[in-house]
Design a protein around this motif. Sequence first.
Motif, PDB file in Angstrom:
ATOM      1  N   UNK A  42       0.823  -1.210   0.000  1.00  0.00           N
ATOM      2  CA  UNK A  42       0.000   0.000   0.000  1.00  0.00           C
ATOM      3  C   UNK A  42       0.857   1.260   0.000  1.00  0.00           C
ATOM      4  N   UNK A  43       1.907   1.265   0.796  1.00  0.00           N
ATOM      5  CA  UNK A  43       2.815   2.407   0.828  1.00  0.00           C
ATOM      6  C   UNK A  43       3.446   2.613  -0.548  1.00  0.00           C
ATOM      7  N   UNK A  44       3.860   1.519  -1.181  1.00  0.00           N
ATOM      8  CA  UNK A  44       4.488   1.599  -2.503  1.00  0.00           C
ATOM      9  C   UNK A  44       3.539   2.193  -3.533  1.00  0.00           C
ATOM     10  N   UNK A  45       2.261   1.829  -3.442  1.00  0.00           N
ATOM     11  CA  UNK A  45       1.280   2.365  -4.383  1.00  0.00           C
ATOM     12  C   UNK A  45       1.136   3.881  -4.235  1.00  0.00           C
ATOM     13  N   UNK A  46       1.126   4.349  -2.979  1.00  0.00           N
ATOM     14  CA  UNK A  46       0.992   5.796  -2.743  1.00  0.00           C
ATOM     15  C   UNK A  46       2.226   6.545  -3.248  1.00  0.00           C
ATOM     16  N   UNK A  47       3.403   6.006  -2.991  1.00  0.00           N
ATOM     17  CA  UNK A  47       4.628   6.644  -3.471  1.00  0.00           C
ATOM     18  C   UNK A  47       4.671   6.628  -5.000  1.00  0.00           C
ATOM     19  N   UNK A  48       4.196   5.536  -5.594  1.00  0.00           N
ATOM     20  CA  UNK A  48       4.151   5.456  -7.058  1.00  0.00           C
ATOM     21  C   UNK A  48       3.297   6.566  -7.643  1.00  0.00           C
ATOM     22  N   UNK A  49       2.144   6.810  -7.019  1.00  0.00           N
ATOM     23  CA  UNK A  49       1.268   7.884  -7.498  1.00  0.00           C
ATOM     24  C   UNK A  49       1.951   9.243  -7.364  1.00  0.00           C
ATOM     25  N   UNK A  50       2.661   9.448  -6.264  1.00  0.00           N
ATOM     26  CA  UNK A  50       3.361  10.715  -6.054  1.00  0.00           C
ATOM     27  C   UNK A  50       4.434  10.923  -7.127  1.00  0.00           C
ATOM     28  N   UNK A  51       5.168   9.868  -7.444  1.00  0.00           N
ATOM     29  CA  UNK A  51       6.209   9.966  -8.464  1.00  0.00           C
ATOM     30  C   UNK A  51       5.594  10.233  -9.840  1.00  0.00           C
ATOM     31  N   UNK A 283       7.480  -0.974 -12.825  1.00  0.00           N
ATOM     32  CA  UNK A 283       6.879  -1.515 -11.603  1.00  0.00           C
ATOM     33  C   UNK A 283       5.785  -0.593 -11.091  1.00  0.00           C
ATOM     34  N   UNK A 284       6.019   0.714 -11.144  1.00  0.00           N
ATOM     35  CA  UNK A 284       5.009   1.670 -10.693  1.00  0.00           C
ATOM     36  C   UNK A 284       3.768   1.606 -11.580  1.00  0.00           C
ATOM     37  N   UNK A 285       3.958   1.456 -12.890  1.00  0.00           N
ATOM     38  CA  UNK A 285       2.816   1.371 -13.799  1.00  0.00           C
ATOM     39  C   UNK A 285       2.039   0.075 -13.586  1.00  0.00           C
TER      40      UNK A 285
END
Length: 319
Positions: A42-51, A283-285
């Motif tokens: 979940x944290x990774x998903x939020x950071x991905x959106x920020x990036x 990975x973010x996509x």
Amino acid sequence: MGKDRWQLMPEGFASIIQQMAVLFSIIAVGYIANKTGLMGREFDKHISKLVLNVSLPAMILASVLDVSEIPSRSDILTTVVLAFFAYLVLIAIAFVFCFVVRCRKGMRGVYRFMLVFGNTGFLGFPVVAAIFGNEAIIYASICNLPFNLLVFTIGAWFISSDSEEATPVRVSVRTFATPALIACLVTIAFALAGVCAVPFAGPALSTLGSFTTPAAMLIVGSAMANMPVRDLLGNPRLFAMAVVRLLVTPAIIYLTLHAFVSNAVLLGVLVVTCGMPVATNGTMLCYEYGGNSKVMAQGTFITTVASLVSVPLLVLLLG
């Protein structure tokens, strides 16, 4: 800077290997952060959106607004055309590869993404500087503009249209109207208009954009931590993809363009950037569009490790 020949800059190989080591160290931190509970899905998903929505658009805009000199309009257009042509070749290679190795549904989009989109930013820029000198960075920046345009259109479509989820994500015009894509179009317009070195805005965007690289590396490392260690190495199909991504693809680009491109530095930049490891924002996509983040992380890991050998080898072969 001579345009008819190029040679490896002093200590070029050491600079390349050092940059690869930096990449691995940040990925390792992301891996450890996940294992210690500091990062997670979940944290990774939020950071991905920020990036994807903030720092990456800033980095794209800074590629023009925070540089002191840009090539002529004709050179810019020529470079953009050649870069788009190179991506057409990469897309064709990706479809042929998936057909030959018989990628199953749910995996084709990820493999196509990995074969088309390389790490042209974080690794591509310093590698280009080590080989051709800092003067060649502007060519790498221009070549990176089509990447940013296509990765959020064709790249997003690759992943979302072949999602393993029960209901694949539908791709629409709204899907493509991302901050990164808008930033890319604005950047191309600025470059054609000759706008660069904008006080305050350029440095501010560059500073904000600098968050993109470490954040992306941390996310890749965290994604790897979600897999058993034995799964990081993947399968024979991933190793075949790595060979095509790192060696076959740049060789095809060279054979396709060398008879038509008289500017040896530009040709070298195109070839070398096409031989970079898998783009880390894949990975973010995958998090964003429901793709297989495990396979994407495996491909990123394998190609990044292999690039420690393949990039110097590619330079030697082309030189």
